[in-house]
Design an enzyme around this catalytic site. Structure first.
Site, PDB file in Angstrom:
ATOM      1  N   GLY A 183       0.884  -1.171  -0.084  1.00 54.19           N
ATOM      2  CA  GLY A 183      -0.094   0.063  -0.077  1.00 54.19           C
ATOM      3  C   GLY A 183       0.846   1.207  -0.058  1.00 54.19           C
ATOM      4  O   GLY A 183       2.159   1.119  -0.174  1.00 54.19           O
ATOM      5  N   ASP A 212       0.330  -8.877   1.832  1.00 54.67           N
ATOM      6  CA  ASP A 212      -0.679  -8.218   1.104  1.00 54.67           C
ATOM      7  C   ASP A 212      -1.707  -8.803   0.246  1.00 54.67           C
ATOM      8  O   ASP A 212      -1.022  -9.496  -0.418  1.00 54.67           O
ATOM      9  CB  ASP A 212       0.205  -6.855   0.382  1.00 54.67           C
ATOM     10  CG  ASP A 212      -0.905  -5.760   0.197  1.00 54.67           C
ATOM     11  OD1 ASP A 212      -1.809  -5.764  -0.501  1.00 54.67           O
ATOM     12  OD2 ASP A 212      -0.275  -4.572   0.549  1.00 54.67           O
ATOM     13  N   GLY A 264      -3.723  -2.007  -2.350  1.00 57.66           N
ATOM     14  CA  GLY A 264      -2.460  -2.038  -2.614  1.00 57.66           C
ATOM     15  C   GLY A 264      -1.946  -2.286  -4.035  1.00 57.66           C
ATOM     16  O   GLY A 264      -2.836  -2.844  -4.798  1.00 57.66           O
ATOM     17  N   THR A 322     -12.819  -6.824   7.393  1.00 54.29           N
ATOM     18  CA  THR A 322     -11.222  -6.788   7.156  1.00 54.29           C
ATOM     19  C   THR A 322     -10.743  -6.010   8.395  1.00 54.29           C
ATOM     20  O   THR A 322      -9.626  -6.761   9.034  1.00 54.29           O
ATOM     21  CB  THR A 322     -10.747  -5.668   5.990  1.00 54.29           C
ATOM     22  OG1 THR A 322     -11.446  -6.335   4.838  1.00 54.29           O
ATOM     23  CG2 THR A 322      -9.414  -6.126   5.551  1.00 54.29           C
ATOM     24  N   ALA A 357      -1.687  -0.011  13.163  1.00 50.33           N
ATOM     25  CA  ALA A 357      -2.235   1.181  12.816  1.00 50.33           C
ATOM     26  C   ALA A 357      -3.775   1.565  13.003  1.00 50.33           C
ATOM     27  O   ALA A 357      -4.553   0.716  12.665  1.00 50.33           O
ATOM     28  CB  ALA A 357      -1.997   1.167  11.093  1.00 50.33           C
ATOM     29  N   TYR A 368     -16.478   2.351  10.192  1.00 49.50           N
ATOM     30  CA  TYR A 368     -15.086   2.301  10.123  1.00 49.50           C
ATOM     31  C   TYR A 368     -14.376   2.719  11.033  1.00 49.50           C
ATOM     32  O   TYR A 368     -13.378   2.190  11.733  1.00 49.50           O
ATOM     33  CB  TYR A 368     -14.819   3.028   8.788  1.00 49.50           C
ATOM     34  CG  TYR A 368     -13.183   3.532   8.486  1.00 49.50           C
ATOM     35  CD1 TYR A 368     -12.425   2.452   8.249  1.00 49.50           C
ATOM     36  CD2 TYR A 368     -12.685   4.537   8.987  1.00 49.50           C
ATOM     37  CE1 TYR A 368     -10.926   2.691   8.209  1.00 49.50           C
ATOM     38  CE2 TYR A 368     -11.319   4.956   8.797  1.00 49.50           C
ATOM     39  CZ  TYR A 368     -10.443   3.980   8.419  1.00 49.50           C
ATOM     40  OH  TYR A 368      -9.188   4.146   8.650  1.00 49.50           O
ATOM     41  N   LYS A 371     -11.749   0.427  13.659  1.00 51.73           N
ATOM     42  CA  LYS A 371     -10.263   0.552  14.229  1.00 51.73           C
ATOM     43  C   LYS A 371     -10.347   0.958  15.481  1.00 51.73           C
ATOM     44  O   LYS A 371      -9.345   0.526  16.258  1.00 51.73           O
ATOM     45  CB  LYS A 371      -9.888   1.803  13.361  1.00 51.73           C
ATOM     46  CG  LYS A 371      -9.776   1.823  11.771  1.00 51.73           C
ATOM     47  CD  LYS A 371      -8.908   0.511  11.430  1.00 51.73           C
ATOM     48  CE  LYS A 371      -7.479   0.506  11.614  1.00 51.73           C
ATOM     49  NZ  LYS A 371      -6.963  -0.529  11.377  1.00 51.73           N
TER      50      LYS A 371
END
Ligand code: UDP
Length: 330
Positions: free
Chosen positions: A17, A38, A43, A102, A124, A156, A160
């Protein structure tokens, strides 16, 4: 360049990515053996083409939700940088199921194997977790203010955020050395505008002398961070003595409105484009909600590793424009 980078073998999920590929470049330069996991969904092999034949580089095309692929890759690594995720406002709005699955299943899988093998892990996260806060700058200790669950954007942010909770839980319960990074609008060469990101989109429009599409009235603000500053931050946190079990903002310093950004891009690229405004509900849909302002408080990361971003917004724009010019001429 750091001479004493403490790890030899680094697993970078999402390494093909935008941010991941720049991190791979830096790590290879530091003498690391780098493995990328990946699935090439957002990406691209183009981002890492120049590394493919390097003896210290390995690409594994696979998913972070594939238990076996993750187990094998984690086993081979001394440290994990988990960047793979569904990102980009357009992707999030158009593919909410994929986004949530994901981000949650992928991070759950990575952390479970990291824990088994006791591998230090950097996870992240994103400034989206601050939600609709309007008091800036955003500090890591702030309460978070997400919107209604029918609006996919908050799904989203929530996915996270759950990644963050799970990482903290592994640290607390299992002693996993884990560090969480909240990225704030990271930008630079190789970033695509396909999933919403504003600077590559505006630069593409400016270079083609097409209308620059500002959503809303352009008064929204963001604080952009050059990808090389973000890489400095990631490497610093990996080297840091006291970064485990903590969350850090990572971003730039200058708050700028989207309208000012559009005009700056027109000027710096010498474009004849005009700015046009498009209502949010036309750009996305009625369930879309945008954040008014976004500015990181960088005190914590500065105190921990001496982080100070040193590339300004003008350099971000110039580097993205140069990248796009070269890409279109090759
Ligand atoms: N934006 C815009 N035109 C575009 C893409 C984005 O005006 O073609 C705006 C968007 O509404 C937001 C800002 O630029 O206010 C940053 O958007 P981006 O998707 O890059 O990141 P995020 O919203 O996650 O900060």
């Amino acid at each position: 360049m750091r001479e004493n980078f403490p790890f030899k073998r680094v697993l970078v999920t999402g390494g093909a990515g935008f941010i991941g590929s720049h991190l791979c470049d830096r790590l290879i330069g530091l003498g690391c053996v780098v493995e990328v996991l990946d699935d090439l969904s957002t990406g691209s092999v183009h981002n890492i083409e120049h590394l493919r034949d390097h003896e210290n580089f390995r690409l594994t095309v696979g998913s972070i939700v594939d238990d076996h692929a993750v187990a094998v890759a984690v086993d081979r690594a001394d440290v994990i940088v988990h960047l793979a995720a569904a990102v980009g406002v357009r992707l999030i709005v158009e593919n909410p199921v994929r986004t949530i699955e994901t981000n949650i299943t992928g991070t759950e899988t990575i952390l479970r194997h990291a824990r088994k093998k006791k591998r230090p892990t950097l996870i992240a996260s994103t400034s989206e977790v601050y939600g609709k806060r309007t008091e800036v700058p955003f500090n890591e200790e702030d309460d978070l203010n997400l919107g209604a669950s029918r609006r996919p954007r908050w799904g989203y942010a929530c996915s996270k955020l759950l990644d963050e909770f799970l990482a903290f839980a592994h640290h607390r319960e299992n002693g996993l050395p884990v560090t969480i990074v909240r990225f704030f609008n990271t930008v630079g060469p190789r970033q695509t505008g396909s999933y919403g990101m504003v600077i590559p989109r505006f630069v593409t429009q400016a270079l083609a002398n097409e209308d620059i599409t500002v959503y809303g009235d352009g008064s929204r603000t963001r604080t952009f961070c050059h990808v090389q500053d973000a890489i400095d931050g990631i490497v610093g946190l990996l080297c840091g003595d006291d970064c485990h079990g903590k969350v850090f903002n990572l971003g730039g310093v200058r708050e700028i409105s989207i309208l000012e950004l559009a005009n700056m891009i027109i000027k710096r690229t010498g474009s004849s484009s005009k700015v046009v405004t498009i209502p949010f509900e036309k750009a996305y849909d009625e369930d879309f909600e945008d954040m008014q302002r976004r500015v990181p408080d960088l005190t914590k990361i500065h105190d921990a590793i001496g982080y100070e971003p040193c590339r300004d917004i003008e350099q971000v724009i110039d580097d993205v424009a140069e990248f796009q010019r070269n890409a279109s001429s090759s």
